[in-house]
Design an enzyme around this catalytic site. Structure first.
Site, short mmCIF file in Angstrom:
data_model
loop_
_atom_site.label_atom_id
_atom_site.label_comp_id
_atom_site.label_asym_id
_atom_site.label_seq_id
_atom_site.Cartn_x
_atom_site.Cartn_y
_atom_site.Cartn_z
N GLU A 1 8.00 -3.15 9.07
CA GLU A 1 7.68 -1.96 8.28
C GLU A 1 6.60 -1.09 8.95
OE1 GLU A 1 9.22 -5.04 5.32
OE2 GLU A 1 7.78 -5.04 6.99
N LYS B 1 11.41 -1.45 -10.08
CA LYS B 1 12.83 -1.76 -9.92
C LYS B 1 13.64 -1.32 -11.13
CE LYS B 1 15.84 -5.43 -8.22
NZ LYS B 1 15.91 -6.84 -7.72
N PHE C 1 6.72 -12.32 -8.29
CA PHE C 1 7.10 -12.55 -6.90
C PHE C 1 7.11 -11.23 -6.12
CE2 PHE C 1 10.57 -12.88 -3.68
CZ PHE C 1 9.93 -13.79 -2.83
N GLN C 2 6.43 -11.22 -5.00
CA GLN C 2 6.29 -10.07 -4.10
C GLN C 2 5.71 -8.85 -4.81
OE1 GLN C 2 9.98 -9.46 -1.89
NE2 GLN C 2 9.26 -10.87 -0.31
N MET D 1 -9.97 -1.75 27.38
CA MET D 1 -11.17 -1.06 26.94
C MET D 1 -12.24 -2.04 26.49
SD MET D 1 -12.56 1.90 26.86
CE MET D 1 -11.42 3.27 26.71
#
Length: 635
Positions: A103, A215, A165-166, A531
């Site tokens: 993502e 949802k 969940f999630q 760096m």
């Protein structure tokens, strides 16, 4: 899905803020249409403003339809349970969805797309870890003012707050790093929320907006119609500068003997490069372009004196320090430009023009603040300056230019050949730019290679240089280059990456190979976190704690970047000798049917110069280790 019909002013009336109610009598329709025709012409809703009559559909279908009506062509995303209802109608859409492998890659790709096209970039992810994987890209877009809309799925509204969940409170997580974050639990809110998100992202100071959709709102039934009404009380970005302030600014410019145009990334975002050039040539003043503004003013223009900041040119840094007037356009006095703020440009008055009023006098007090879009302010300022010069005479900047030109000639950008016999990374990057040319797009990761890409490639146009400036996000280059190539498929797109950055997001090479997005990746492989290693060399007595990556010359080469590239379906090469640089780059430029990965093995001992060490005044800029310029101020 049908795109509907072009908007009718009479139908727009009820949807426009402040518009009168639609007439009840049919014979008044034509008269009413004439009254509100101008409202239709200035609709804040992006896209063609087609009229879609009320249609029953699911919330998910409404999300997809809204994106279509907003004019979206390309989306970057990855499905999951909470966003799955929306991925189903997406199959029937004409929009191009690019399936990423992470993502974060979707977010950076949307950034790259937005940076080169000027359009809102769109990324999509599921709830919980899917959404939090977008956070880095959202923060990056926030820091660099990139128009981005991130759409995330959320657990059903009935279980929000139960640690389902999630579940993650992505609205709460992103609120500090977005222009606004929406949580949608009613499917009927989807059209106007989507339109408002795009309006917020693309107007005023651009930036990211999150739309989190529960949802049950995705699967629920709603009545869709378009265009919706945008209702954002209090959000009224000022675009036109105040005339009095513009006149005061012109007076300061006419009185200055050492003016400098301090140009920031806001000029690129406002698409105001042509206007900037007109102002620069009208004033005759030197121009410095920050890291985010490379290309806003041509590097080859005689008035360009370079990039300011920690790794800026001596001429640019000194011009700001010695200036008596900073004409600041779309810049924010970032600490990497100013060094120790109280010692920055100590004798300069400040004109500060910016779309975001919060930036005015935030770090440096402005003597003449001008709030508005530089796209509108710069032409007004140019006109006022010309009038002032005509009335009071054109300032004589001969002495100022003699001083600055001497600095440009005495301290040009350059590099020394490494003593270890390996290739100088600056040489590789310079040849990439020279062989590709100014019409290419160059996307850098973060670190030494980023600074070298800013220094040694010549930028003649805006939107040719992409990098993570404010956030400094390692892993930005490959996915951002992917998004840039989707947005500008006819341009050559290089991701100039470090061996450390490349290992963070190189999984998107799979996305590029499968979707036929032929970016070219130059891995500047110095076998270290370059760096960080440079700072360890300069400030930690060469104690290289955890910076060796074992990818380069005379190491175990884990991973082997050539084999890795081949595994991802890319054409892959290794270049270890100076005499092979041009031929290898040319070979890459000739391949356009798949991504290319080149492992440029370079010296780990090359450093980025000039450099202003952290915590000191810009007056102490070093052109090499322990070497400070020996300049003389003009009499």
């Amino acid at each position: 899905m049908s795109k509907g019909s072009p908007i009718s002013p009479s139908l727009m009336a009820a949807k426009s803020p402040g518009a009168p109610k639609a007439p009840e009598r049919a014979d008044r329709t034509a008269e009413h249409a004439a009254v509100v025709a101008d409202l239709a012409a200035v609709s804040p809703v992006l896209g063609p403003n087609n009229v879609v009559p009320p249609t029953v559909m699911t919330g998910s279908q409404a999300i997809v339809r809204s994106l279509e009506e907003l004019g979206v062509d390309d989306i970057f995303g990855l499905p999951g349970g909470a966003i799955l209802p929306t991925y189903d109608p997406l199959m029937a859409s004409t929009m191009n969805h690019v399936l990423v492998r992470h993502e974060q890659g979707a977010g950076h790709a949307a950034q790259g797309y937005a940076m080169v096209t000027g359009r809102v970039g769109v990324c999509i992810a599921t709830s919980g870890p899917g959404a939090t994987n977008l956070v880095t890209a959202i923060m990056d877009a926030h820091m660099d003012s990139v128009p981005l809309v991130a759409i995330t799925g959320q657990v059903s509204s009935g279980v929000i707050g139960t640690d389902a969940f999630q579940e993650a409170d992505i609205v709460g997580i992103t609120m500090p790093i977005t222009k606004h974050s929406f949580l949608v639990t009613d499917p009927n809110d989807i059209p106007h929320v989507m339109a408002e998100a795009f309006h917020l992202a693309s107007t005023g100071r651009p930036g990211p907006v999150l739309v989190d959709v529960a949802k049950d709102a995705q699967v629920g039934q709603m009545t869709f119609s378009w265009p919706p009404r945008i209702d954002l009380p209090g959000y009224r970005p000022v675009t036109r500068g105040h005339n009095k302030q513009v006149r005061e600014a012109a007076k300061l410019i006419a009185a200055a003997t050492k003016p400098v145009l301090y140009v920031g990334g806001g000029v690129v975002k406002a698409h105001a490069s042509a206007e900037l050039r007109a102002l620069a040539e009208a004033t005759g003043a030197p121009v410095v372009t920050t890291l985010m503004a490379k290309g806003a003013f041509p590097d080859s223009h005689p008035q360009h004196v370079g990039m300011p900041g920690m790794h800026g040119t001596v001429s640019a840094v000194t011009a700001l320090q010695q200036s008596d007037l900073l004409i600041t356009l779309g810049a924010r006095f970032d600490d990497r430009v100013t060094g120790v703020l109280k010692t920055f440009a100590p004798h300069a008055k400040v004109i500060h023009a910016d779309i975001d009023p919060a930036e005015i006098s935030k770090n440096r007090t402005a003597d003449v603040p001008i709030v508005g879009s530089v796209k509108e302010i710069i032409p007004e300022l140019t006109e006022a300056v010309r009038a002032q010069f005509e009335a009071a005479g054109t300032p004589d900047l001969t002495t100022w230019w003699a001083f600055l030109n001497n600095l440009k000639e005495t301290y040009p950008l350059g590099f020394t050949e490494p003593e270890d016999g390996l290739t100088a990374p600056q040489k590789v990057i310079e040849r990439i730019g020279a062989l590709t040319g100014p019409e290419g797009i160059y996307v850098a990761g973060v670190g030494q290679h980023q600074m070298w890409a800013a220094q040694f490639i010549k930028y003649e146009r805006p939107h040719a240089w992409l990098n993570s400036g404010g956030a400094g996000t390692m892993g930005y280059a490959v996915p951002a280059a992917m998004g840039a190539k989707v947005g500008e498929p006819d341009r050559v797109v290089w991701a100039i990456d470090g061996d450390g950055c490349f290992q963070m997001t190189n999984q998107e090479l799979a996305t590029c190979a499968i979707n036929k997005i032929p970016i070219k990746v130059a891995v500047i492989n110095n076998s270290s976190l370059g760096m960080v290693r440079q700072w360890q060399t300069l400030f930690y007595e060469g104690r290289y704690s955890n910076t060796d990556l074992n990818t380069g010359h005379d190491t175990v080469r884990i991973p082997d970047f050539v084999k890795l590239g081949e595994a991802y379906g890319c054409a892959s090469f290794r270049c270890e000798r100076d005499e092979d640089i041009d031929a290898t780059i040319q070979k890459a430029l000739e391949i356009n049917d798949r991504p290319v990965v080149i492992d440029f093995v370079v010296s780990p001992n090359s450093m980025v110069w000039p450099m202003v060490p952290a915590g000191v005044s810009n007056d102490q800029i070093q052109v090499a280790r322990n070497m400070t310029p020996d300049w003389e101020e003009e009499d």
